[in-house]
Design an enzyme around this catalytic site. Structure first.
Site, PDB file in Angstrom:
ATOM      1  CE  LYS A  83      33.835  43.876  45.599  1.00  0.00           C
ATOM      2  NZ  LYS A  83      34.799  42.999  44.718  1.00  0.00           N
TER       3      LYS A  83
HETATM    4  C1  E4P Z   1      35.351  43.790  41.459  1.00  0.00           C
HETATM    5  O1  E4P Z   1      35.390  44.167  42.679  1.00  0.00           O
HETATM    6  C2  E4P Z   1      35.032  42.705  41.107  1.00  0.00           C
HETATM    7  O2  E4P Z   1      36.022  41.637  41.967  1.00  0.00           O
HETATM    8  C3  E4P Z   1      35.919  41.943  39.193  1.00  0.00           C
HETATM    9  O3  E4P Z   1      36.761  43.617  38.649  1.00  0.00           O
HETATM   10  C4  E4P Z   1      34.458  41.797  38.581  1.00  0.00           C
HETATM   11  O4  E4P Z   1      35.279  41.490  37.093  1.00  0.00           O
HETATM   12  P1  E4P Z   1      34.877  40.744  36.268  1.00  0.00           P
HETATM   13  O5  E4P Z   1      33.603  40.716  35.453  1.00  0.00           O
HETATM   14  O6  E4P Z   1      36.030  40.260  34.528  1.00  0.00           O
HETATM   15  O7  E4P Z   1      34.662  39.151  36.971  1.00  0.00           O
END
Ligand code: E4P
Length: 218
Positions: A83
């Protein structure tokens, strides 16, 4: 639609995987913090449980440092998806990590133009953050619609991974638009099954069944 779970909690991942609901997992530095575990150790454990892509995020912000971290993360397991953040360095890293044959999830996407760049960099997944856009007072789902249209216009292979999902309605809307994947917190994923009429109907069936005095299989 594929379901990923957005957590680094191994107990939750195992439970959902046993239900047959999981196609993958996403983690991020905040979720690793929440898990209280070392990234390499917990990512390895998750990769052993789930067959699909397990996103593990680089924390460097400069291209060559990102590439070094990506190499370390890639060694953990074959199903680690690297990522990277949606920055110029992140896009450059995306292109090169993809050339090495590894999956890449480009994260922290908040605009259609960002998603277009990620697709051009060959991202396997683009992660638009629906909930965080909603938090700003605008409609996160409009971004999913825009990305879907742009990707369809040009036949991009990058999968739309609806992220920052907060509600069951987010999942439904993302599915209606045609997002390829939703990454969902464990509680929201389990809440998808709930409907008061299901509970009420089951209660009635069981009450009536008890009155028959029968039992199946004995
Ligand atoms: C995506 O890969 C992120 O880990 C995640 O969806 C972020 O979500 P949040 O805005 O609830 O932290």
């Amino acid at each position: 639609m594929k379901f990923f779970v957005d957590t680094a909690d191994v107990k939750e991942i195992r439970e959902l995987n046993d239900l047959g609901l999981l196609d993958g997992v996403t983690t991020n530095p905040s979720l690793i913090l929440k898990s209280g575990r070392k990234i390499a150790e917990v990512t390895k454990e998750i990769c052993d449980i789930v067959d699909g892509p397990v996103s593990a995020e680089v924390t460097a912000t400069e291209y060559s440092e990102m590439m070094k971290e990506a190499k370390v993360l890639a060694k953990i397991a074959d199903n680690v998806c690297i990522k990277v953040p949606l920055t110029l360095d992140g896009l450059k890293a995306c292109k090169d990590i993809r050339s090495d044959g590894r999956m890449v999830n480009v994260t922290l996407c908040f605009s259609a133009n960002q998603a277009l760049l990620a697709a051009k960099a060959g991202a396997s997944f683009i992660s638009p953050f629906i909930g965080r856009i909603d938090d700003m007072g605008t409609d996160g789902m409009e971004l999913i619609e825009e990305i879907k249209t742009i990707y369809d216009n040009y036949g991009f292979q990058t999968e739309i991974l609806a992220a920052s999902i907060r509600t069951v309605n987010h999942v439904k809307m993302a599915a209606l638009i045609g997002a390829h994947v939703a990454t969902v917190p464990p509680a929201t994923l389990k809440a998808l099954v709930k409907h008061p009429l299901t509970d009420k109907g089951l209660e009635q069936f069981l009450a009536d069944w008890a009155k028959t005095g029968q039992s199946i299989g004995s």
